[in-house]
Design a protein around this motif. Structure first.
Motif, PDB file in Angstrom:
ATOM      1  N   ARG A 189       0.542  -1.223   0.076  1.00  0.00           N
ATOM      2  CA  ARG A 189       0.042  -0.343  -0.006  1.00  0.00           C
ATOM      3  C   ARG A 189       0.829   1.310   0.008  1.00  0.00           C
ATOM      4  O   ARG A 189       0.543   2.444   0.404  1.00  0.00           O
ATOM      5  N   LEU A 190       1.899   1.130  -0.443  1.00  0.00           N
ATOM      6  CA  LEU A 190       2.749   2.201  -0.739  1.00  0.00           C
ATOM      7  C   LEU A 190       2.287   3.541  -1.470  1.00  0.00           C
ATOM      8  O   LEU A 190       1.628   3.131  -2.701  1.00  0.00           O
ATOM      9  N   HIS A 191       2.190   4.678  -1.201  1.00  0.00           N
ATOM     10  CA  HIS A 191       1.685   5.820  -1.776  1.00  0.00           C
ATOM     11  C   HIS A 191       2.550   6.712  -2.703  1.00  0.00           C
ATOM     12  O   HIS A 191       2.352   7.452  -3.500  1.00  0.00           O
ATOM     13  N   ALA A 192       3.835   6.534  -2.304  1.00  0.00           N
ATOM     14  CA  ALA A 192       4.785   7.198  -2.988  1.00  0.00           C
ATOM     15  C   ALA A 192       6.273   6.404  -2.907  1.00  0.00           C
ATOM     16  O   ALA A 192       6.387   5.504  -2.264  1.00  0.00           O
ATOM     17  N   VAL A 193       7.231   6.938  -3.928  1.00  0.00           N
ATOM     18  CA  VAL A 193       8.621   6.619  -3.845  1.00  0.00           C
ATOM     19  C   VAL A 193       9.551   7.557  -3.360  1.00  0.00           C
ATOM     20  O   VAL A 193       9.820   8.327  -4.207  1.00  0.00           O
ATOM     21  N   LYS A 194       9.971   7.648  -2.281  1.00  0.00           N
ATOM     22  CA  LYS A 194      10.691   8.784  -1.743  1.00  0.00           C
ATOM     23  C   LYS A 194      12.082   8.731  -1.713  1.00  0.00           C
ATOM     24  O   LYS A 194      12.552   7.500  -1.876  1.00  0.00           O
ATOM     25  N   THR A 195      12.783   9.750  -1.744  1.00  0.00           N
ATOM     26  CA  THR A 195      14.238   9.674  -2.078  1.00  0.00           C
ATOM     27  C   THR A 195      15.006   8.829  -0.840  1.00  0.00           C
ATOM     28  O   THR A 195      15.870   8.081  -1.337  1.00  0.00           O
ATOM     29  N   HIS A 196      14.410   8.823   0.373  1.00  0.00           N
ATOM     30  CA  HIS A 196      15.087   7.956   1.349  1.00  0.00           C
ATOM     31  C   HIS A 196      15.032   6.472   1.419  1.00  0.00           C
ATOM     32  O   HIS A 196      15.424   5.772   2.036  1.00  0.00           O
ATOM     33  N   ILE A 252       0.950   3.700  -5.676  1.00  0.00           N
ATOM     34  CA  ILE A 252       2.010   4.922  -5.794  1.00  0.00           C
ATOM     35  C   ILE A 252       1.363   5.991  -6.732  1.00  0.00           C
ATOM     36  O   ILE A 252       1.061   5.493  -7.777  1.00  0.00           O
ATOM     37  N   THR A 253       1.367   7.306  -6.241  1.00  0.00           N
ATOM     38  CA  THR A 253       1.154   8.285  -6.991  1.00  0.00           C
ATOM     39  C   THR A 253       2.291   9.230  -7.532  1.00  0.00           C
ATOM     40  O   THR A 253       2.116  10.096  -8.511  1.00  0.00           O
ATOM     41  N   ARG A 254       3.247   9.139  -6.901  1.00  0.00           N
ATOM     42  CA  ARG A 254       4.590  10.182  -7.045  1.00  0.00           C
ATOM     43  C   ARG A 254       5.702   9.398  -6.814  1.00  0.00           C
ATOM     44  O   ARG A 254       5.860   8.427  -5.792  1.00  0.00           O
ATOM     45  N   VAL A 255       6.758   9.628  -7.920  1.00  0.00           N
ATOM     46  CA  VAL A 255       8.155   9.038  -7.802  1.00  0.00           C
ATOM     47  C   VAL A 255       8.903  10.486  -7.426  1.00  0.00           C
ATOM     48  O   VAL A 255       9.082  11.262  -8.429  1.00  0.00           O
ATOM     49  N   ASP A 256       9.684  10.400  -6.580  1.00  0.00           N
ATOM     50  CA  ASP A 256      10.739  11.741  -6.235  1.00  0.00           C
ATOM     51  C   ASP A 256      11.688  11.669  -7.349  1.00  0.00           C
ATOM     52  O   ASP A 256      11.957  10.642  -7.987  1.00  0.00           O
ATOM     53  N   GLU A 257      12.240  12.837  -7.520  1.00  0.00           N
ATOM     54  CA  GLU A 257      13.328  13.218  -8.621  1.00  0.00           C
ATOM     55  C   GLU A 257      14.460  12.260  -8.506  1.00  0.00           C
ATOM     56  O   GLU A 257      14.996  11.747  -9.407  1.00  0.00           O
ATOM     57  N   ASN A 258      14.883  12.081  -7.313  1.00  0.00           N
ATOM     58  CA  ASN A 258      16.076  11.520  -7.021  1.00  0.00           C
ATOM     59  C   ASN A 258      16.018  10.023  -6.361  1.00  0.00           C
ATOM     60  O   ASN A 258      16.953   9.530  -5.459  1.00  0.00           O
ATOM     61  N   ALA A 259      14.655   9.449  -6.615  1.00  0.00           N
ATOM     62  CA  ALA A 259      14.624   8.293  -5.805  1.00  0.00           C
ATOM     63  C   ALA A 259      15.457   7.090  -5.958  1.00  0.00           C
ATOM     64  O   ALA A 259      15.645   6.296  -5.384  1.00  0.00           O
ATOM     65  N   PHE A 260      16.043   7.179  -7.389  1.00  0.00           N
ATOM     66  CA  PHE A 260      16.961   5.997  -7.566  1.00  0.00           C
ATOM     67  C   PHE A 260      18.083   6.455  -8.110  1.00  0.00           C
ATOM     68  O   PHE A 260      18.994   5.982  -8.749  1.00  0.00           O
ATOM     69  N   SER A 280       3.594   0.753 -17.329  1.00  0.00           N
ATOM     70  CA  SER A 280       2.527   0.169 -17.985  1.00  0.00           C
ATOM     71  C   SER A 280       1.480   0.181 -17.126  1.00  0.00           C
ATOM     72  O   SER A 280       1.760   0.217 -15.738  1.00  0.00           O
ATOM     73  N   SER A 281       0.259   0.533 -17.474  1.00  0.00           N
ATOM     74  CA  SER A 281      -1.125   0.428 -16.644  1.00  0.00           C
ATOM     75  C   SER A 281      -0.918   1.228 -15.639  1.00  0.00           C
ATOM     76  O   SER A 281      -1.190   1.113 -14.333  1.00  0.00           O
ATOM     77  N   ASN A 282      -0.659   2.540 -15.804  1.00  0.00           N
ATOM     78  CA  ASN A 282      -0.880   3.640 -15.011  1.00  0.00           C
ATOM     79  C   ASN A 282      -1.574   4.661 -15.601  1.00  0.00           C
ATOM     80  O   ASN A 282      -2.477   4.284 -16.120  1.00  0.00           O
ATOM     81  N   ASN A 283      -1.845   5.931 -14.969  1.00  0.00           N
ATOM     82  CA  ASN A 283      -2.665   7.070 -15.294  1.00  0.00           C
ATOM     83  C   ASN A 283      -1.726   8.179 -16.201  1.00  0.00           C
ATOM     84  O   ASN A 283      -2.009   9.396 -15.913  1.00  0.00           O
ATOM     85  N   LEU A 284      -0.817   8.079 -16.693  1.00  0.00           N
ATOM     86  CA  LEU A 284       0.057   8.929 -17.431  1.00  0.00           C
ATOM     87  C   LEU A 284      -0.695   9.412 -18.688  1.00  0.00           C
ATOM     88  O   LEU A 284      -0.823   8.697 -19.559  1.00  0.00           O
ATOM     89  N   SER A 285      -0.768  10.664 -18.389  1.00  0.00           N
ATOM     90  CA  SER A 285      -1.586  11.404 -19.436  1.00  0.00           C
ATOM     91  C   SER A 285      -0.851  12.104 -20.466  1.00  0.00           C
ATOM     92  O   SER A 285      -0.866  12.421 -21.727  1.00  0.00           O
ATOM     93  N   SER A 286       0.547  12.547 -20.064  1.00  0.00           N
ATOM     94  CA  SER A 286       1.308  13.552 -20.937  1.00  0.00           C
ATOM     95  C   SER A 286       2.673  12.939 -20.645  1.00  0.00           C
ATOM     96  O   SER A 286       3.169  12.679 -19.845  1.00  0.00           O
ATOM     97  N   ILE A 287       3.275  12.565 -21.979  1.00  0.00           N
ATOM     98  CA  ILE A 287       4.435  11.835 -22.134  1.00  0.00           C
ATOM     99  C   ILE A 287       5.234  13.213 -22.530  1.00  0.00           C
ATOM    100  O   ILE A 287       5.344  13.691 -23.734  1.00  0.00           O
ATOM    101  N   PRO A 288       6.423  13.544 -21.906  1.00  0.00           N
ATOM    102  CA  PRO A 288       7.532  14.365 -22.384  1.00  0.00           C
ATOM    103  C   PRO A 288       8.097  13.671 -23.425  1.00  0.00           C
ATOM    104  O   PRO A 288       9.455  13.507 -23.210  1.00  0.00           O
TER     105      PRO A 288
END
Length: 508
Positions: free
Chosen positions: A125-132, A150-158, A196-204
């Motif tokens: 039930r993780l809601h995010a992927v945080k840096t730490h 998960i709804t968010r992945v931090d910029e420096n998570a990996f 795959s199988s997320n809610n990505l609506s805009s691809i840069p």
């Protein structure tokens, strides 16, 4: 008092009863033997495997064997992990924690796990992927986070996971993803990024274009409600032409949303591409346009697009995957004008490569891409008048012609005019005249002719001169008389010889 003998039936029954009680005691001892040292009672321990799955555990057991390299805590009721709980497992390489109820991770949850290579936290039930979360897992190669919230992945998570090879984030609620955060990982080992199988609506598209090829080959974007655009269509079509498995294996599962106001207006735009016929890539887009140049030249490359320049934002991507916008890069060696032209000041060999132009209309997010293959080389030296190979070839041809002329052609076309007797050496003249002046009678002489019995040897001197084509002989002292019959015969023979070797008729 009666004594029981060994052969008494009662004694036999008593012996059997004692034996049965002993066996029962041994069996009870086996069943009540303690578990291996350090292994929790609810787990199964082997040499290097520790399995505690499906035990409805709400917290991780404290007593864990140090020899374990694989720990299975899946299908339990875990909600959190205490700090540094993996310090008791210094050799741990694989950790399975799927199908639990973990919502968050403390900053030190995975400390003391520097050897961990495989981490499965799917179906939590993780809601995010945080840096730490995972920055202490410096040896991590596979990270499974699919089927979370998960709804968010931090910029420096990996950022610190330099050994990361596979990341699975499918079946979450992501609406965007920081693609720039994984750009550096592609230089190391990242091969699969499953979104795959997320809610990505805009691809840069401009960010995906600068990703290394090994990431694009394993970047899975299917089953997302992406907004339909020419840029997205052209990018995925190009990936398909290049044989990227992320598009080839899930060709029909790539969908895009035609209208943002209609959530269910999804189409399989790679399979049914009729509405994108105007976006079909032209030949110059499929194959980069060649652009040769010399070292030191100033190059001006135009971005050939069909979009109106007024509302267009231009971006160039260098061969080193550097995005370049107006006014240019940091050292101004590459400049971008507002009309989309790219200027390269003093071209160098390291400027060679494929430059990608992105022309984007901001409101509709439509873009038109073109590629230019710049080749910078040093100028060639001045060409010599004749190269060594050409000179050798011409010499061989001239020699062959001279040989043919010598063998088959005559220097004078008038054979009669050129027909002259070759001068003979003195020895050859004497031998010829001696054969002619032989005293042997010819076969054509008549039968009445008498052969003189007196034979004289004639000594001829070299021919001194000729007169009117006649050969003038010098006689020896054997015939001092000029009117001697032999002398007269020799003179007659000499005249016949002169008539043979001269073209001038003899005047009598």
């Amino acid at each position: 008092m009666a004594v029981w003998a060994p052969g008494d039936p009662l004694w036999k029954w008593l012996a059997k009863l004692l034996l049965l009680l002993e066996l029962c005691a041994r069996g009870r001892a086996v069943r009540t033997s303690p578990t291996p040292r350090g292994c929790p009672a609810v787990c199964i321990c082997t040499a290097d495997l520790l399995s505690c799955s499906r035990q409805l555990l709400q917290q991780v057991p404290h007593a864990l064997p140090r020899t374990a390299t694989t720990l299975d805590l899946s299908h339990n009721a875990l909600t959190q992990l205490r700090d540094r709980w993996l310090a008791a497992l210094p050799h741990l390489e694989a950790l399975h924690m799927s199908h639990n109820q973990i919502k968050d991770l403390s900053p030190q949850a995975f400390h003391n796990a520097s050897r961990l290579q495989h981490l499965d936290m799917s179906s939590n039930r993780l809601h995010a992927v945080k840096t730490h979360y995972f920055d202490a897992l410096v040896s991590l190669e596979e990270l499974l986070l699919y089927n979370n919230w998960i709804t968010r992945v931090d910029e420096n998570a990996f950022a610190k996971l330099s050994s990361l090879r596979k990341v699975y984030l499918s079946w979450n609620n992501l609406t965007n993803f920081p693609f720039r955060s994984v750009q550096g990982l592609g230089s190391y080992s990242l091969r699969i990024l499953d979104l795959s199988s997320n809610n990505l609506s805009s691809i840069p598209v401009e960010e995906l274009a600068v990703l290394p090829e090994n990431i694009r080959n394993g970047l899975y974007l299917h089953n997302n409600p992406m907004t339909c655009s020419c840029a997205l269509y052209l990018m995925l079509q190009r990936w398909k032409q290049q044989g990227f498995s992320s598009v080839r294996d899930f060709f029909e599962e790539h969908t895009c949303k035609v209208s943002n106001d209609v959530p269910r207006s999804l189409i399989k735009f790679l399979k049914y591409s009729q509405m994108f016929e105007n976006c079909s890539a032209s030949p110059e887009d499929v194959h980069p346009q060649p652009f040769p140049a010399l070292v030191g030249q100033t190059l001006l490359i135009t971005c050939n697009t069909t979009l109106p320049a007024a509302a267009t934002i231009y971006m160039w991507i260098s061969p080193y995957h550097e995005p370049i916008k107006h006014p240019g890069n940091s050292n101004r060696s590459l400049e971008v004008y507002r009309n989309g032209s790219l200027k390269i000041t003093e071209a160098k060999p390291w400027h060679s490569g494929v430059y990608v132009c992105l022309a984007i209309i901001s409101p509709q997010n439509f873009s038109r891409m073109c590629e230019v293959n710049v080749t910078v080389h040093y100028p060639k030296p001045d060409v010599e008048t004749f190269s060594t190979g050409l000179t050798t070839l011409l010499g061989c041809i001239a020699s062959l012609l001279l040989v043919l002329i010598y063998l088959y052609l005559t220097p004078c076309r008038c054979l009669r005019c050129c027909k002259k007797a070759a001068p003979l050496s003195p020895r050859q003249e004497c031998s010829a005249q001696s054969s002619i002046l032989s005293t042997t009678p010819p076969a054509t002489d008549g039968p009445n002719r008498k052969v003189s019995a007196n034979k004289h040897v004639v000594f001829l001197e070299p021919i001194r001169e000729t007169q009117n084509g006649k050969i003038r002989l010098a006689l020896s002292e054997d015939f001092p008389d000029a009117k001697h019959p032999k002398v007269l015969q020799l003179k007659s023979d000499s005249e016949s010889i002169s008539s043979v070797f001269s073209d001038t008729p003899i005047v009598s």
